[in-house]
Motif scaffolding. Structure first.
Motif, mmCIF file in Angstrom:
data_model
loop_
_atom_site.group_PDB
_atom_site.id
_atom_site.type_symbol
_atom_site.label_atom_id
_atom_site.label_comp_id
_atom_site.label_asym_id
_atom_site.label_seq_id
_atom_site.Cartn_x
_atom_site.Cartn_y
_atom_site.Cartn_z
ATOM 1 N N LEU A 146 0.883 -1.155 0.104
ATOM 2 C CA LEU A 146 -0.160 -0.143 -0.069
ATOM 3 C C LEU A 146 0.780 1.309 0.141
ATOM 4 C CD1 LEU A 146 -2.598 -1.173 2.752
ATOM 5 C CD2 LEU A 146 -2.877 -1.625 0.244
ATOM 6 N N ASP A 147 0.704 2.057 -1.083
ATOM 7 C CA ASP A 147 1.422 3.404 -1.097
ATOM 8 C C ASP A 147 0.210 4.371 -1.288
ATOM 9 O OD1 ASP A 147 3.253 5.164 -1.654
ATOM 10 O OD2 ASP A 147 3.788 4.433 -3.570
ATOM 11 N N HIS B 99 6.515 5.636 7.974
ATOM 12 C CA HIS B 99 6.076 6.948 8.074
ATOM 13 C C HIS B 99 6.869 7.986 7.664
ATOM 14 C CE1 HIS B 99 3.953 10.296 10.049
ATOM 15 N NE2 HIS B 99 3.334 9.748 10.562
ATOM 16 N N PRO B 100 6.431 8.741 6.584
ATOM 17 C CA PRO B 100 7.508 9.921 5.980
ATOM 18 C C PRO B 100 7.694 10.805 7.046
ATOM 19 C CG PRO B 100 5.411 9.812 4.940
ATOM 20 C CD PRO B 100 5.191 8.797 5.877
ATOM 21 N N TRP B 101 6.763 11.458 7.688
ATOM 22 C CA TRP B 101 7.107 12.725 8.378
ATOM 23 C C TRP B 101 7.623 12.268 9.717
ATOM 24 C CZ3 TRP B 101 2.653 11.908 5.430
ATOM 25 C CH2 TRP B 101 2.596 12.541 4.286
ATOM 26 N N GLU B 102 7.193 11.407 10.522
ATOM 27 C CA GLU B 102 8.041 10.813 11.469
ATOM 28 C C GLU B 102 9.454 10.180 11.423
ATOM 29 O OE1 GLU B 102 6.773 8.784 15.820
ATOM 30 O OE2 GLU B 102 6.123 7.749 14.103
ATOM 31 N N ASP C 39 5.198 9.561 1.059
ATOM 32 C CA ASP C 39 3.920 9.148 1.356
ATOM 33 C C ASP C 39 4.115 7.912 2.540
ATOM 34 O OD1 ASP C 39 2.128 11.107 0.500
ATOM 35 O OD2 ASP C 39 2.580 10.146 -1.792
ATOM 36 N N TYR C 40 2.957 7.614 3.011
ATOM 37 C CA TYR C 40 3.150 6.515 4.071
ATOM 38 C C TYR C 40 3.232 5.192 3.053
ATOM 39 C CZ TYR C 40 0.959 9.272 7.382
ATOM 40 O OH TYR C 40 0.611 10.273 8.433
ATOM 41 N N THR C 41 3.949 4.363 3.168
ATOM 42 C CA THR C 41 4.219 3.027 2.690
ATOM 43 C C THR C 41 3.956 1.922 3.553
ATOM 44 O OG1 THR C 41 6.721 2.985 2.899
ATOM 45 C CG2 THR C 41 5.638 3.795 0.830
#
Length: 152
Positions: free
Chosen positions: A79-80, A121-124, A105-107
């Motif tokens: 899931l992307d 988690h891309p931002w964390e 993005d979340y993957t």
């Protein structure tokens, strides 16, 4: 049996994911999802997510752990967030490029029953692994997973 999720499957899988993991996408509120125990969240802030500074050896260790965790004939969702998503059979995992790093993005990689997974988690700047995948990933010891942020 590698297949791109059609619109109906896409909505169904993401709807289930959102509900089961209480997924609330955010660039500032962390974590953005809840996972069952056992889990480990690794800090990957030392990895350049744009350049994806990861050795082939680490990638192979991660793919090996995911492939070993998947049971015979089990399907796995790749899931992307807000992009194309796929369903891949256990036998095809090692031959299909996996999203092992969030690229803006979340993957997420989760089995079809959502009992184990690998969440980027891309931002964390974290990777969370849960369920049976925890044991397999610990055995492989990828270098990039050297700093634990949370576990439960």
């Amino acid at each position: 049996m590698r297949q791109k999720l059609n619109d109906k499957e896409y909505r169904k899988v993401w709807g289930r994911f959102n509900k089961e993991f209480k997924f609330k996408p955010s660039t500032t509120e962390f974590p953005s999802y809840e996972v069952p125990s056992p889990f480990i969240t690794y800090d990957i802030s030392h990895v350049d997510l744009i350049e994806v500074e990861m050795s082939d050896e680490d990638y192979e260790k991660i793919v090996f752990a995911i492939t070993k965790t998947a049971k015979n004939n089990e399907n796995v969702y790749l899931l992307d967030w807000q992009h194309e998503c796929f369903k891949v059979s256990q036998l095809e995992l090692k031959d299909f490029p996996l999203f092992v790093f969030p690229d803006g993005d979340y993957t997420f990689i989760v089995n079809e029953n959502f009992t184990w997974g690998y969440l980027g988690h891309p931002w964390e700047e974290t990777i969370t692994v849960f369920g049976d995948l925890v044991t397999e990933l610990i055995k492989c010891q990828p270098y990039i997973f050297s700093k634990i942020l949370r576990q439960g």
